[in-house]
Design a protein around this motif. Structure first.
Motif, PDB file in Angstrom:
ATOM      1  N   VAL A   6       1.284  60.747 -65.075  1.00  9.59           N
ATOM      2  CA  VAL A   6       0.309  61.836 -65.148  1.00  9.59           C
ATOM      3  C   VAL A   6       0.831  63.064 -64.420  1.00  9.59           C
ATOM      4  O   VAL A   6       1.303  62.974 -63.286  1.00  9.59           O
ATOM      5  CB  VAL A   6      -1.048  61.412 -64.530  1.00  9.59           C
ATOM      6  CG1 VAL A   6      -2.123  62.467 -64.778  1.00  9.59           C
ATOM      7  CG2 VAL A   6      -1.499  60.073 -65.105  1.00  9.59           C
ATOM      8  N   HIS A   7       0.752  64.207 -65.094  1.00  7.67           N
ATOM      9  CA  HIS A   7       1.183  65.480 -64.502  1.00  7.67           C
ATOM     10  C   HIS A   7       0.016  66.449 -64.489  1.00  7.67           C
ATOM     11  O   HIS A   7      -0.886  66.348 -65.301  1.00  7.67           O
ATOM     12  CB  HIS A   7       2.323  66.098 -65.321  1.00  7.67           C
ATOM     13  CG  HIS A   7       3.405  65.138 -65.673  1.00  7.67           C
ATOM     14  ND1 HIS A   7       4.504  64.953 -64.878  1.00  7.67           N
ATOM     15  CD2 HIS A   7       3.530  64.274 -66.710  1.00  7.67           C
ATOM     16  CE1 HIS A   7       5.283  64.021 -65.431  1.00  7.67           C
ATOM     17  NE2 HIS A   7       4.710  63.593 -66.542  1.00  7.67           N
ATOM     18  N   GLY A   8       0.039  67.429 -63.582  1.00  2.16           N
ATOM     19  CA  GLY A   8      -0.994  68.461 -63.543  1.00  2.16           C
ATOM     20  C   GLY A   8      -0.382  69.834 -63.706  1.00  2.16           C
ATOM     21  O   GLY A   8       0.781  70.045 -63.394  1.00  2.16           O
ATOM     22  N   VAL A   9      -1.148  70.761 -64.243  1.00  2.00           N
ATOM     23  CA  VAL A   9      -0.686  72.137 -64.430  1.00  2.00           C
ATOM     24  C   VAL A   9      -1.604  73.071 -63.653  1.00  2.00           C
ATOM     25  O   VAL A   9      -2.818  72.992 -63.786  1.00  2.00           O
ATOM     26  CB  VAL A   9      -0.738  72.533 -65.933  1.00  2.00           C
ATOM     27  CG1 VAL A   9      -0.271  73.977 -66.112  1.00  2.00           C
ATOM     28  CG2 VAL A   9       0.111  71.593 -66.762  1.00  2.00           C
ATOM     29  N   GLU A  10      -1.032  73.924 -62.803  1.00  5.64           N
ATOM     30  CA  GLU A  10      -1.815  74.997 -62.179  1.00  5.64           C
ATOM     31  C   GLU A  10      -1.869  76.132 -63.189  1.00  5.64           C
ATOM     32  O   GLU A  10      -0.838  76.638 -63.608  1.00  5.64           O
ATOM     33  CB  GLU A  10      -1.145  75.492 -60.885  1.00  5.64           C
ATOM     34  CG  GLU A  10      -1.146  74.486 -59.745  1.00  5.64           C
ATOM     35  CD  GLU A  10      -2.459  74.437 -58.975  1.00  5.64           C
ATOM     36  OE1 GLU A  10      -3.430  75.111 -59.384  1.00  5.64           O
ATOM     37  OE2 GLU A  10      -2.510  73.702 -57.974  1.00  5.64           O
ATOM     38  N   LEU A  11      -3.071  76.552 -63.610  1.00  3.26           N
ATOM     39  CA  LEU A  11      -3.180  77.611 -64.605  1.00  3.26           C
ATOM     40  C   LEU A  11      -2.789  78.955 -64.007  1.00  3.26           C
ATOM     41  O   LEU A  11      -3.183  79.291 -62.894  1.00  3.26           O
ATOM     42  CB  LEU A  11      -4.618  77.695 -65.132  1.00  3.26           C
ATOM     43  CG  LEU A  11      -5.128  76.490 -65.894  1.00  3.26           C
ATOM     44  CD1 LEU A  11      -6.537  76.777 -66.402  1.00  3.26           C
ATOM     45  CD2 LEU A  11      -4.216  76.138 -67.043  1.00  3.26           C
ATOM     46  N   GLU A  12      -2.019  79.719 -64.782  1.00 10.34           N
ATOM     47  CA  GLU A  12      -1.633  81.048 -64.315  1.00 10.34           C
ATOM     48  C   GLU A  12      -2.863  81.930 -64.170  1.00 10.34           C
ATOM     49  O   GLU A  12      -2.900  82.831 -63.328  1.00 10.34           O
ATOM     50  CB  GLU A  12      -0.651  81.680 -65.302  1.00 10.34           C
ATOM     51  CG  GLU A  12       0.192  82.742 -64.649  1.00 10.34           C
ATOM     52  CD  GLU A  12       1.271  83.276 -65.572  1.00 10.34           C
ATOM     53  OE1 GLU A  12       1.753  84.370 -65.312  1.00 10.34           O
ATOM     54  OE2 GLU A  12       1.615  82.585 -66.542  1.00 10.34           O
ATOM     55  N   THR A  13      -3.882  81.680 -64.975  1.00  8.15           N
ATOM     56  CA  THR A  13      -5.115  82.469 -64.898  1.00  8.15           C
ATOM     57  C   THR A  13      -5.941  82.082 -63.675  1.00  8.15           C
ATOM     58  O   THR A  13      -6.865  82.780 -63.304  1.00  8.15           O
ATOM     59  CB  THR A  13      -5.965  82.259 -66.168  1.00  8.15           C
ATOM     60  OG1 THR A  13      -6.000  80.870 -66.478  1.00  8.15           O
ATOM     61  CG2 THR A  13      -5.400  83.047 -67.328  1.00  8.15           C
TER      62      THR A  13
END
Ligand code: NAG
Ligand code: NAG
Length: 200
Positions: free
Chosen positions: A32-39
């Motif tokens: 499982v990976h997570g993404v920090e949103l640029e927005t």
């Protein structure tokens, strides 16, 4: 040989820095990976190991999820964001909407973690509807007070209208609020595993 499990990428909703509880999915053998949103905040480059990838967007996360999938659908590959910031002015009210299954006190603790959000990103049209090319499922929160079931059904209808006869498979969950991962992370993991066709 057992089939390789897909990689899972968690995409948080509006205003939310990445703090998803992924322990339950990891415990079942998923990577499982997570993404920090640029927005919302920062960003991360995804690895490419030739594995299938499943996107798990939460609420507004569906918009950046679609944008990020542009040009990456198997079917597509086989053939070949400025402005001010939005912030919650009434945290108690926002908690009552988004964390309706928690007590007001508990909800406020979590609501204080919500950050600012790019205003421009809410006004920009989606340029790529990834669900046209990639099968999509919907965690249908029956008591959601933020995205009401009627609205959710309309959104699903809009998706299906461009899916060439394919359907969005609904996975209903009861007794939980909009931010399901926060109040009931184990339920969230369970429904994602169910959507992946896993019974364990
Ligand atoms: C769950 O998601 C919310 C909103 O998407 C986020 O603010 C919160 O930190 C997350 N909580 C956990 C326990 O993962
Ligand atoms: C809370 O609910 C409001 C109203 O639906 C929505 O605009 C906002 O994005 C939600 N916040 C979070 C953190 O989910």
């Amino acid at each position: 040989m057992s089939p390789t499990k897909p990689e899972i990428i968690i995409i948080p909703g509006a205003f939310c820095p990445l703090k998803y509880s992924v322990a339950d999915l990891k415990a079942h053998g998923y990577s499982v990976h997570g993404v920090e949103l640029e927005t919302v905040g920062r960003r991360d480059a995804p690895p490419d190991e030739g594995k299938d990838v499943v996107l798990v967007p939460h609420a507004y996360g569906g918009v950046p999820a679609c944008e990020s999938a542009k040009g990456l659908a198997k079917s597509v590959r086989q053939k070949e964001g400025k402005g001010g910031y939005l912030f919650m002015t009434d945290l108690a009210k926002a908690a009552a909407l988004n964390l309706s299954d928690l007590s007001p006190e508990e909800g406020l603790v979590w609501a204080n973690k919500w950050t600012q959000h790019s205003a421009a990103s809410f006004g920009q049209p989606l340029t790529y509807a990834a669900y046209k090319d990639i099968p999509a499922s919907w965690v249908f929160i029956e008591q959601d007070k933020s995205i009401l079931p009627d609205l959710a059904n309309k959104m699903i209808g809009n998706m299906e209208a461009v899916m060439g006869g394919r359907k969005v498979e609904r996975f209903p969950v009861g007794d939980v609020g909009h931010c399901i991962n926060m109040s009931q992370p184990a339920t969230f993991a369970k429904v994602v595993r169910k959507a992946l066709g896993n019974t364990v």
